[in-house]
Each structure stands twice: as C-alpha cells, then as structure tokens.
Design a protein around this motif. Structure first.
Motif, PDB file in Angstrom:
ATOM      1  N   UNK A   1      46.519  52.052  45.656  1.00  0.00           N
ATOM      2  CA  UNK A   1      46.088  50.806  46.287  1.00  0.00           C
ATOM      3  C   UNK A   1      46.765  49.634  45.562  1.00  0.00           C
ATOM      4  N   UNK A   2      47.455  48.787  46.310  1.00  0.00           N
ATOM      5  CA  UNK A   2      48.122  47.664  45.662  1.00  0.00           C
ATOM      6  C   UNK A   2      47.117  46.547  45.346  1.00  0.00           C
ATOM      7  N   UNK A   3      47.593  45.557  44.607  1.00  0.00           N
ATOM      8  CA  UNK A   3      46.715  44.490  44.133  1.00  0.00           C
ATOM      9  C   UNK A   3      46.037  43.745  45.278  1.00  0.00           C
ATOM     10  N   UNK A   4      46.778  43.469  46.349  1.00  0.00           N
ATOM     11  CA  UNK A   4      46.206  42.737  47.481  1.00  0.00           C
ATOM     12  C   UNK A   4      45.046  43.515  48.100  1.00  0.00           C
ATOM     13  N   UNK A   5      45.205  44.826  48.236  1.00  0.00           N
ATOM     14  CA  UNK A   5      44.130  45.658  48.792  1.00  0.00           C
ATOM     15  C   UNK A   5      42.933  45.697  47.842  1.00  0.00           C
ATOM     16  N   UNK A   6      43.206  45.803  46.538  1.00  0.00           N
ATOM     17  CA  UNK A   6      42.125  45.792  45.544  1.00  0.00           C
ATOM     18  C   UNK A   6      41.360  44.473  45.604  1.00  0.00           C
ATOM     19  N   UNK A   7      42.116  43.380  45.762  1.00  0.00           N
ATOM     20  CA  UNK A   7      41.529  42.044  45.829  1.00  0.00           C
ATOM     21  C   UNK A   7      40.621  41.921  47.056  1.00  0.00           C
ATOM     22  N   UNK A   8      41.098  42.382  48.191  1.00  0.00           N
ATOM     23  CA  UNK A   8      40.309  42.313  49.428  1.00  0.00           C
ATOM     24  C   UNK A   8      39.063  43.190  49.340  1.00  0.00           C
ATOM     25  N   UNK A   9      39.204  44.366  48.725  1.00  0.00           N
ATOM     26  CA  UNK A   9      38.064  45.259  48.528  1.00  0.00           C
ATOM     27  C   UNK A   9      37.035  44.610  47.605  1.00  0.00           C
ATOM     28  N   UNK A  70      48.687  36.275  41.560  1.00  0.00           N
ATOM     29  CA  UNK A  70      48.481  37.681  41.194  1.00  0.00           C
ATOM     30  C   UNK A  70      47.562  37.805  39.977  1.00  0.00           C
ATOM     31  N   UNK A  71      47.735  36.921  39.006  1.00  0.00           N
ATOM     32  CA  UNK A  71      46.890  36.952  37.806  1.00  0.00           C
ATOM     33  C   UNK A  71      45.442  36.635  38.180  1.00  0.00           C
ATOM     34  N   UNK A  72      45.254  35.664  39.058  1.00  0.00           N
ATOM     35  CA  UNK A  72      43.903  35.301  39.505  1.00  0.00           C
ATOM     36  C   UNK A  72      43.275  36.458  40.271  1.00  0.00           C
ATOM     37  N   UNK A  73      44.061  37.115  41.111  1.00  0.00           N
ATOM     38  CA  UNK A  73      43.550  38.254  41.873  1.00  0.00           C
ATOM     39  C   UNK A  73      43.127  39.382  40.943  1.00  0.00           C
ATOM     40  N   UNK A  74      43.940  39.655  39.924  1.00  0.00           N
ATOM     41  CA  UNK A  74      43.616  40.730  38.984  1.00  0.00           C
ATOM     42  C   UNK A  74      42.331  40.406  38.220  1.00  0.00           C
ATOM     43  N   UNK A  75      42.191  39.167  37.777  1.00  0.00           N
ATOM     44  CA  UNK A  75      40.971  38.754  37.062  1.00  0.00           C
ATOM     45  C   UNK A  75      39.747  38.851  37.968  1.00  0.00           C
ATOM     46  N   UNK A  76      39.922  38.485  39.226  1.00  0.00           N
ATOM     47  CA  UNK A  76      38.832  38.560  40.200  1.00  0.00           C
ATOM     48  C   UNK A  76      38.377  40.006  40.378  1.00  0.00           C
ATOM     49  N   UNK A  77      39.336  40.914  40.561  1.00  0.00           N
ATOM     50  CA  UNK A  77      39.030  42.339  40.729  1.00  0.00           C
ATOM     51  C   UNK A  77      38.287  42.858  39.504  1.00  0.00           C
ATOM     52  N   UNK A  78      38.769  42.506  38.314  1.00  0.00           N
ATOM     53  CA  UNK A  78      38.122  42.956  37.068  1.00  0.00           C
ATOM     54  C   UNK A  78      36.695  42.431  36.962  1.00  0.00           C
ATOM     55  N   UNK A  79      36.507  41.155  37.297  1.00  0.00           N
ATOM     56  CA  UNK A  79      35.177  40.549  37.211  1.00  0.00           C
ATOM     57  C   UNK A  79      34.204  41.207  38.194  1.00  0.00           C
ATOM     58  N   UNK A  80      34.633  41.436  39.419  1.00  0.00           N
ATOM     59  CA  UNK A  80      33.762  42.077  40.418  1.00  0.00           C
ATOM     60  C   UNK A  80      33.424  43.497  39.974  1.00  0.00           C
ATOM     61  N   UNK A  81      34.401  44.222  39.464  1.00  0.00           N
ATOM     62  CA  UNK A  81      34.134  45.588  38.994  1.00  0.00           C
ATOM     63  C   UNK A  81      33.120  45.582  37.845  1.00  0.00           C
ATOM     64  N   UNK A  82      33.237  44.610  36.967  1.00  0.00           N
ATOM     65  CA  UNK A  82      32.285  44.473  35.856  1.00  0.00           C
ATOM     66  C   UNK A  82      30.880  44.179  36.388  1.00  0.00           C
ATOM     67  N   UNK A  83      30.782  43.305  37.383  1.00  0.00           N
ATOM     68  CA  UNK A  83      29.488  42.942  37.959  1.00  0.00           C
ATOM     69  C   UNK A  83      28.871  44.109  38.721  1.00  0.00           C
ATOM     70  N   UNK A  84      29.698  44.940  39.329  1.00  0.00           N
ATOM     71  CA  UNK A  84      29.173  46.108  40.062  1.00  0.00           C
ATOM     72  C   UNK A  84      28.506  47.097  39.105  1.00  0.00           C
ATOM     73  N   UNK A  85      29.010  47.159  37.872  1.00  0.00           N
ATOM     74  CA  UNK A  85      28.465  48.089  36.884  1.00  0.00           C
ATOM     75  C   UNK A  85      27.198  47.553  36.214  1.00  0.00           C
ATOM     76  N   UNK A  86      27.012  46.248  36.300  1.00  0.00           N
ATOM     77  CA  UNK A  86      25.866  45.609  35.619  1.00  0.00           C
ATOM     78  C   UNK A  86      24.566  45.888  36.323  1.00  0.00           C
TER      79      UNK A  86
END
Length: 86
Positions: A1-9, A70-86
């Motif tokens: 999955x590329x970054x854009x798809x990860x971002x949209x997910x 791209x950097x903002x998208x990556x940070x967004x994906x990381x933050x959402x993944x962190x929040x999903x685990x919380x």
C-alpha cells in the motif's frame, strides 16, 4: 500500500476511533491532514477575535508551513495508528 492509500485509510479510520482525542491531538490531526492534502496554508487568518476554534485551527496549520505533503501524510498515518491502539 503506497503512502497516499495509507493516508486515505488513516483519514477514514480517524472518524471511527473508539475514544475521542483531546483538543490538542484533534488540532494536530487537522493540521497534518490539511498540510498533507493542500500543502502550505494560503488563506488569511480569521478576522473574528472570538472565533477561537478557527483561530486555533489556522495557527496549528500555519506551524506546519514548509513541511512536505508526504512528510505530513506519514505523520498523520503514524498518529492515527497510535490513537487506534490507545
């Protein structure tokens, strides 16, 4: 999955978090999303001094000026993944 798809997910997943993030985290999500989709802020700051929400959103996004989409998208994906685990 590329970054854009990860971002949209991640954007979709952010709407279904089990726990609502605090205001600071919500502003971070907002500003990273805007930077990741639109790039640097280009509008004028809100003129109503009592519109605290609009002012906070504007300032949060403005702080990311110069960050690559791209950097903002990556940070967004990381933050959402962190929040999903919380």
């Amino acid at each position: 999955m590329d970054l854009q798809q990860q971002f949209e997910t991640a954007a979709t997943a952010s709407k279904t978090l089990t726990q609502k993030p605090d205001n600071e985290t919500l502003l971070q999500l907002y500003s990273l999303y805007k930077q990741g989709t639109e790039g640097d802020i280009n509008g004028e700051p809100p003129t109503n001094p009592f519109d605290f929400v609009a002012k906070a959103k504007y300032e949060a996004w403005e702080k990311l000026k110069g960050k690559a989409k791209e950097a903002a998208q990556q940070e967004y994906v990381s933050l959402v993944n962190k929040l999903k685990k919380a």
